[in-house]
Enzyme design. Structure first.
Site, short mmCIF file in Angstrom:
data_model
loop_
_atom_site.label_atom_id
_atom_site.label_comp_id
_atom_site.label_asym_id
_atom_site.label_seq_id
_atom_site.Cartn_x
_atom_site.Cartn_y
_atom_site.Cartn_z
N GLY A 54 -8.32 11.32 -78.35
CA GLY A 54 -7.31 11.04 -77.32
C GLY A 54 -6.90 12.30 -76.56
N THR B 149 1.67 11.85 -85.94
CA THR B 149 1.45 11.79 -87.39
C THR B 149 0.75 13.07 -87.84
OG1 THR B 149 -0.77 10.86 -87.35
CG2 THR B 149 1.07 9.29 -87.18
N ASP C 28 6.05 5.09 -81.79
CA ASP C 28 5.18 4.48 -82.80
C ASP C 28 4.70 3.11 -82.28
OD1 ASP C 28 4.23 3.19 -85.19
OD2 ASP C 28 5.40 4.63 -86.34
N SER D 3 -7.23 6.78 -88.87
CA SER D 3 -8.66 6.88 -88.56
C SER D 3 -9.57 7.36 -89.70
CB SER D 3 -8.84 7.82 -87.36
OG SER D 3 -8.52 9.15 -87.73
N THR E 27 -14.91 1.14 -82.83
CA THR E 27 -15.83 2.04 -83.55
C THR E 27 -17.11 1.33 -83.96
OG1 THR E 27 -16.08 3.16 -85.70
CG2 THR E 27 -14.41 1.48 -85.60
N ASP E 28 -18.16 2.12 -84.19
CA ASP E 28 -19.43 1.52 -84.67
C ASP E 28 -19.28 1.00 -86.10
OD1 ASP E 28 -19.35 3.96 -86.07
OD2 ASP E 28 -21.39 4.56 -85.52
N GLU E 29 -18.18 1.40 -86.79
CA GLU E 29 -18.02 0.96 -88.19
C GLU E 29 -17.76 -0.54 -88.30
OE1 GLU E 29 -16.08 3.61 -90.88
OE2 GLU E 29 -16.43 5.31 -89.57
N TYR F 156 -10.44 0.70 -93.51
CA TYR F 156 -10.35 1.25 -92.13
C TYR F 156 -11.18 0.40 -91.18
CZ TYR F 156 -11.85 3.99 -88.09
OH TYR F 156 -12.17 4.39 -86.80
N LYS G 112 -10.05 -1.99 -88.02
CA LYS G 112 -10.52 -1.76 -86.65
C LYS G 112 -11.24 -3.00 -86.12
CE LYS G 112 -10.42 1.43 -84.38
NZ LYS G 112 -9.42 1.91 -83.39
N ASN H 225 -19.81 8.25 -84.65
CA ASN H 225 -19.02 9.37 -85.17
C ASN H 225 -18.94 10.51 -84.16
OD1 ASN H 225 -19.96 8.00 -87.76
ND2 ASN H 225 -18.62 9.60 -88.56
N TYR I 288 -20.85 13.74 -100.57
CA TYR I 288 -20.72 12.50 -101.34
C TYR I 288 -22.09 11.94 -101.73
CZ TYR I 288 -15.89 12.18 -99.49
OH TYR I 288 -14.58 12.41 -99.15
P1 NAD Z 1 -7.07 10.90 -84.95
O1 NAD Z 1 -6.70 10.47 -86.33
O2 NAD Z 1 -7.53 12.30 -84.72
O3 NAD Z 1 -5.83 10.66 -83.97
C1 NAD Z 1 -5.05 9.51 -84.03
C2 NAD Z 1 -3.80 9.73 -83.16
O4 NAD Z 1 -3.05 8.52 -83.20
C3 NAD Z 1 -2.89 10.85 -83.69
O5 NAD Z 1 -2.44 11.66 -82.63
C4 NAD Z 1 -1.75 10.11 -84.33
O6 NAD Z 1 -0.51 10.82 -84.28
C5 NAD Z 1 -1.69 8.84 -83.49
N1 NAD Z 1 -1.09 7.73 -84.25
C6 NAD Z 1 -1.41 7.32 -85.51
N2 NAD Z 1 -0.62 6.30 -85.87
C7 NAD Z 1 0.20 6.05 -84.82
C8 NAD Z 1 1.25 5.11 -84.58
N3 NAD Z 1 1.62 4.24 -85.52
N4 NAD Z 1 1.86 5.12 -83.38
C9 NAD Z 1 1.50 6.02 -82.41
N5 NAD Z 1 0.54 6.95 -82.59
C10 NAD Z 1 -0.09 6.96 -83.77
O7 NAD Z 1 -8.14 9.84 -84.47
P2 NAD Z 1 -9.46 10.05 -83.57
O8 NAD Z 1 -10.55 10.50 -84.43
O9 NAD Z 1 -9.10 10.81 -82.34
O10 NAD Z 1 -9.75 8.53 -83.18
C11 NAD Z 1 -9.13 7.95 -82.04
C12 NAD Z 1 -9.58 6.52 -81.92
O11 NAD Z 1 -10.99 6.45 -81.83
C13 NAD Z 1 -9.20 5.66 -83.13
O12 NAD Z 1 -8.83 4.38 -82.66
C14 NAD Z 1 -10.48 5.59 -83.94
O13 NAD Z 1 -10.54 4.42 -84.71
C15 NAD Z 1 -11.52 5.61 -82.85
N6 NAD Z 1 -12.84 6.17 -83.21
C16 NAD Z 1 -12.92 7.42 -83.79
C17 NAD Z 1 -14.18 7.94 -84.09
C18 NAD Z 1 -14.33 9.33 -84.68
O14 NAD Z 1 -15.46 9.72 -85.02
N7 NAD Z 1 -13.28 10.12 -84.80
C19 NAD Z 1 -15.33 7.19 -83.83
C20 NAD Z 1 -15.19 5.93 -83.25
C21 NAD Z 1 -13.94 5.44 -82.94
P1 TYD Z 2 -16.29 10.99 -92.05
O1 TYD Z 2 -16.12 12.19 -91.18
O2 TYD Z 2 -15.19 10.65 -93.00
O3 TYD Z 2 -16.61 9.78 -91.09
P2 TYD Z 2 -17.03 8.24 -91.45
O4 TYD Z 2 -16.87 8.00 -92.89
O5 TYD Z 2 -16.03 7.50 -90.64
O6 TYD Z 2 -18.43 8.08 -90.98
O7 TYD Z 2 -17.62 11.14 -92.91
C1 TYD Z 2 -18.88 11.28 -92.30
C2 TYD Z 2 -19.93 11.23 -93.39
O8 TYD Z 2 -19.76 12.38 -94.25
C3 TYD Z 2 -19.80 10.02 -94.29
O9 TYD Z 2 -21.11 9.60 -94.69
C4 TYD Z 2 -19.05 10.54 -95.51
C5 TYD Z 2 -19.53 11.97 -95.61
N1 TYD Z 2 -18.56 12.92 -96.20
C6 TYD Z 2 -18.95 13.75 -97.29
O10 TYD Z 2 -20.11 13.70 -97.75
N2 TYD Z 2 -18.03 14.61 -97.80
C7 TYD Z 2 -16.75 14.69 -97.33
O11 TYD Z 2 -15.93 15.48 -97.88
C8 TYD Z 2 -16.36 13.85 -96.24
C9 TYD Z 2 -14.97 13.90 -95.67
C10 TYD Z 2 -17.31 12.99 -95.70
#
Ligand code: NAD
Ligand code: TYD
Length: 330
Positions: free
Chosen positions: A13, A36, A59, A83, A123-125, A147, A151, A176, A204
């Site tokens: 974001g 948060t 929130d 997330s 998300t792709d998850e 999670y 989603k 990711n 892991y």
């Molecule tokens: P992040 O955890 O880094 O950030 C989440 C943000 O949301 C934080 O700033 C937090 O303060 C805010 N937040 C959490 N709960 C809240 C609430 N109740 N009210 C208002 N704000 C709140 O997450 P990210 O990695 O930047 O992911 C952002 C979005 O993208 C999420 O919806 C996640 O599911 C999605 N996404 C993430 C990834 C990834 O690889 N990080 C991949 C695909 C999709």
């Molecule tokens: P993560 O960043 O948690 O993303 P996601 O589970 O949403 O894909 O993890 C990416 C990959 O790395 C996932 O296969 C889990 C693995 N992983 C480890 O092996 N060790 C770690 O400490 C963490 C946080 C993740």
């Protein structure tokens, strides 16, 4: 145009907010975020130099606060969520409250205030673990972790608001992400920062799980493309151009930081760990988007960013972080 960005203080974001502030100086951009543990309040301070920026601490679980923030806006880009998969295994409840109920609050307010565009960040998850081939947008959704299930629920509720109420919802499902400002509890920043600190890298299981990595800048460009050209009611996958097993990513990090291979440690596997994610991005490519960065160059940029910005991430690896890790590894 007045845009509300939820979760704009988080990893993706904040990168997206930065892009929009620079690209659209005439748009009024408001970030709504609860700040948060996962947020980067420093980025909000940086954004305050833009005259078209404003911030609301709030929130998404708070209906009245959401309604007030959405009122008077033209568009919403909804990132806010819990997330982290590992945290959802420890404490699923907050994932349902924030990701499902919170998203519904956003959609309800968007409907009541006749929002003209609602981009829901999914998300792709949602597709679950993919044995062969690549997920396309019409595939069945088979999430594994709390999670991913939360989603999936919010993704489907968002689409239900399009089908039922004609709310112009568009969903992106990205793979990711990695890059600057990602919280050090996630795989790539955890491994980079642990390596810098001379700590072990906890891999892991057998470390052969595959992720379809995308540089955050490429994902933000994709969301901006969907914002301009996406069709309401549609879902767009946003995948990176590489599928890489975790063990190889860890090896590259160790090599670039000139650390010994012995810091890589195999630890107990995550419960129900998804083996592979893989996305087909053919649909969004038809809108003119494609990733700009190779995985190798983007990982190098990311490692350099964490080397230079130690103050930013070391503040996040304090007592609360250590307590969380103790619980996560029990
Ligand atoms: P992040 O955890 O880094 O950030 C989440 C943000 O949301 C934080 O700033 C937090 O303060 C805010 N937040 C959490 N709960 C809240 C609430 N109740 N009210 C208002 N704000 C709140 O997450 P990210 O990695 O930047 O992911 C952002 C979005 O993208 C999420 O919806 C996640 O599911 C999605 N996404 C993430 C990834 C990834 O690889 N990080 C991949 C695909 C999709
Ligand atoms: P993560 O960043 O948690 O993303 P996601 O589970 O949403 O894909 O993890 C990416 C990959 O790395 C996932 O296969 C889990 C693995 N992983 C480890 O092996 N060790 C770690 O400490 C963490 C946080 C993740």
């Amino acid at each position: 145009m007045k845009i509300l960005i939820t979760g704009g203080a988080g990893f993706i974001g904040s990168n997206f907010t930065g892009l929009m502030l620079k690209k659209y100086p005439k748009y009024k951009i408001t970030v709504f975020d609860a700040l948060t543990y996962a947020s980067n309040p420093d980025t909000i301070i940086e954004f305050k130099k833009y005259p078209n920026f404003s911030f609301i601490k709030g929130d998404i679980r708070d209906i009245a606060a959401v309604d007030k923030a959405v009122s008077g806006k033209d568009a919403v880009v909804h990132f806010a969520a819990e997330s982290h998969v590992d945290r959802s295994i420890l404490d699923p409840g907050i994932f349902v409250d924030t990701n499902v109920r919170g998203t519904m609050n956003m959609l309800e307010a968007a409907k009541n205030h006749s929002i003209k565009k609602f981009i829901h960040i999914s998300t792709d998850e949602v597709y679950g673990s993919v044995k062969k081939g690549k997920s396309v947008e019409t595939d069945m959704l088979e999430p594994t972790s709390p999670y991913a299930a939360s989603k999936t629920s919010s993704d489907l509720i968002a689409l239900a608001y399009f089908k039922t109420f004609n709310l112009p919802v568009i969903v992106t499902r990205s793979s990711n992400n990695f890059g600057p400002y990602q919280h050090p509890e996630k795989f790539i920043p955890l491994f980079i920062t642990n390596a810098i600190e001379g700590k072990d890298l906890p891999l892991y299981g057998d470390g052969k799980q595959v992720r379809n990595w995308i540089y955050v800048e490429d994902n933000c460009a994709a969301i901006e493309t969907v914002f301009r050209k996406g069709k309401p009611g549609e879902v767009y996958n946003v995948g990176g151009n590489v599928e890489e097993p975790n063990i190889l990513v860890a090896g590259t990090i160790i090599k670039q930081l000139k650390k010994p291979a012995s810091i890589m440690k195999f630890v107990k596997d995550r419960l129900a760990h998804d083996r592979r994610y893989a996305l087909s991005s053919a649909k969004i490519k038809k809108l003119g988007w494609k990733p700009k960065y190779t995985f190798t160059e983007a990982l190098k940029l990311t490692i350099n960013w964490y080397v230079i910005n130690k103050n930013w991430w070391s503040a996040l690896k304090g007592k609360a972080f250590k307590d969380y890790f103790k619980k996560a590894y029990k």
